[in-house]
Design an enzyme around this catalytic site. Sequence first.
Site, PDB file in Angstrom:
ATOM      1  CG  HIS A  18      -1.938   1.086   1.257  1.00 15.06           C
ATOM      2  ND1 HIS A  18      -3.151   0.959   1.904  1.00 15.06           N
ATOM      3  CD2 HIS A  18      -1.933   2.339   0.738  1.00 15.06           C
ATOM      4  CE1 HIS A  18      -3.844   2.085   1.776  1.00 15.06           C
ATOM      5  NE2 HIS A  18      -3.108   2.953   1.087  1.00 15.06           N
ATOM      6  CG  HIS A  20      -1.280   6.240  -2.504  1.00 11.94           C
ATOM      7  ND1 HIS A  20      -2.429   6.076  -3.246  1.00 11.94           N
ATOM      8  CD2 HIS A  20      -1.576   5.764  -1.267  1.00 11.94           C
ATOM      9  CE1 HIS A  20      -3.370   5.530  -2.494  1.00 11.94           C
ATOM     10  NE2 HIS A  20      -2.875   5.331  -1.283  1.00 11.94           N
ATOM     11  CG  HIS A 198      -7.657   3.335  -0.380  1.00  7.36           C
ATOM     12  ND1 HIS A 198      -6.963   2.799  -1.429  1.00  7.36           N
ATOM     13  CD2 HIS A 198      -6.770   4.120   0.303  1.00  7.36           C
ATOM     14  CE1 HIS A 198      -5.699   3.243  -1.380  1.00  7.36           C
ATOM     15  NE2 HIS A 198      -5.559   4.050  -0.345  1.00  7.36           N
ATOM     16  CD  GLU A 201      -7.630   6.464   4.661  1.00  9.65           C
ATOM     17  OE1 GLU A 201      -8.140   6.489   3.520  1.00  9.65           O
ATOM     18  OE2 GLU A 201      -6.513   6.992   4.927  1.00  9.65           O
ATOM     19  CG  ASP A 279      -1.599   5.575   2.821  1.00  9.63           C
ATOM     20  OD1 ASP A 279      -1.804   5.427   1.606  1.00  9.63           O
ATOM     21  OD2 ASP A 279      -2.473   5.959   3.619  1.00  9.63           O
ATOM     22  CG  ASP A 280      -0.059   8.936   0.589  1.00 10.82           C
ATOM     23  OD1 ASP A 280       0.026   8.980  -0.653  1.00 10.82           O
ATOM     24  OD2 ASP A 280      -1.062   8.517   1.191  1.00 10.82           O
TER      25      ASP A 280
HETATM   26  N1  HPA Z   1      -6.589   7.323   1.269  1.00 16.39           N
HETATM   27  C1  HPA Z   1      -7.309   7.640   0.196  1.00 16.39           C
HETATM   28  N2  HPA Z   1      -6.766   8.145  -0.902  1.00 16.39           N
HETATM   29  C2  HPA Z   1      -5.448   8.329  -0.948  1.00 16.39           C
HETATM   30  C3  HPA Z   1      -4.651   8.019   0.131  1.00 16.39           C
HETATM   31  C4  HPA Z   1      -5.248   7.474   1.293  1.00 16.39           C
HETATM   32  O1  HPA Z   1      -4.621   7.155   2.320  1.00 16.39           O
HETATM   33  N3  HPA Z   1      -3.377   8.334  -0.234  1.00 16.39           N
HETATM   34  C5  HPA Z   1      -3.424   8.807  -1.492  1.00 16.39           C
HETATM   35  N4  HPA Z   1      -4.679   8.811  -1.938  1.00 16.39           N
HETATM   36 ZN    ZN Z   2      -3.736   4.817   0.529  1.00 14.58          ZN
END
Ligand code: HPA
Ligand code: ZN
Length: 334
Positions: A18, A20, A198, A201, A279-280
């Site tokens: 996971h 991006h 996703h 969350e 994630d990011d």
């Molecule tokens: N959630 C949803 N969209 C996203 C995320 C995330 O954590 N990171 C980049 N786009």
């Molecule tokens: Zn994500």
Amino acid sequence: MTSDLTEFAASLPKAELHLHLEGSLEPEQMFAFARRNKIDIPFNSVEEIRAAYDFSNLQDFLDIYYQGMGVLQTEEDFFDLTMAYLKRSRADNVRHVEVFFDPQGHTERGLPFSVAVDGISRALAEGEHSLGVTSKLIMCFLRHLSEEEAFETLKQAEPHLDQIAGVGLDSSEVGHPPSKFENVFKAARKQGFALVAHAGEEGPPEYVYEALDLLKVDRLDHGNRSLENDVLVSRLAKEQMTLTVCPLSNLKLCVVDDMRAHPLKKMLDLGLRATINSDDPSYFGGYMMDNFTAVIEALDLSKDDIRTLAKNSFRGSFLSEVEQAAHLAAIDAA
Ligand code: HPA
Ligand code: ZN
């Protein structure tokens, strides 16, 4: 003890499921790409950029994330971005990655579809050759856009089927349930794409059910809010559905208030196939080992839990069983 566990985690081969790529854009790179592409950005220093990363929810983050990716203009930018991520991950002993990109975040700005995908693919091939990191690429549909626009993106991907292994769903979750994308996921499934989304969350357990039953995903991204529904938890455990959990992201976006309240340990104790992911990483405070370190410090994880997390990352991957077996054996031998 904590540092022993961290060292153990660092020593294990791991997969990242996971991530991006646009969220691995470090402030220094943002400046470098803006300069070489002659693009104005509303920041004067790396410190100013980092100060702007003060989010209290997903949407606050997404606003800055879409703005940040505006500096990505050329195939070379996507190549450099991806190579930097792979090098960083290899240093954490990440051996396999299944990475997301957001084609619509780039085509909406007027870039041809091929610019991102060709730059990223070239780096992934180079990363396998020079770093020994294997990979798969997943294109995500932006869920705040329409299903019709997702269909257009799927069409644009047709000349690139050999470069893209899977389809995902990201961006603003609440108000954009998986059901909105049922038809395009069905079409993607027919074309042979692996499917992820996703869900859970910020969205409720119902969104997780929709991802499973309507989109028929092979893997769930995040999934935290599944824990609110015992029947759902039992099902996820029984089906051994992989959850790509992102601890530092959850903290930064206030999905959890405190790392000590993070549900990762509980997920493992419930028999859920949880994995750790970044994630990011540029926006949320770190890469794979930063995430391991944070949960090891905050939660009462055992050595077996760490081993399980590393194994889950390969079991949840789209590698073949034979490919997975080699990594699982290496983890057992550690
Ligand atoms: N959630 C949803 N969209 C996203 C995320 C995330 O954590 N990171 C980049 N786009
Ligand atoms: Zn994500």
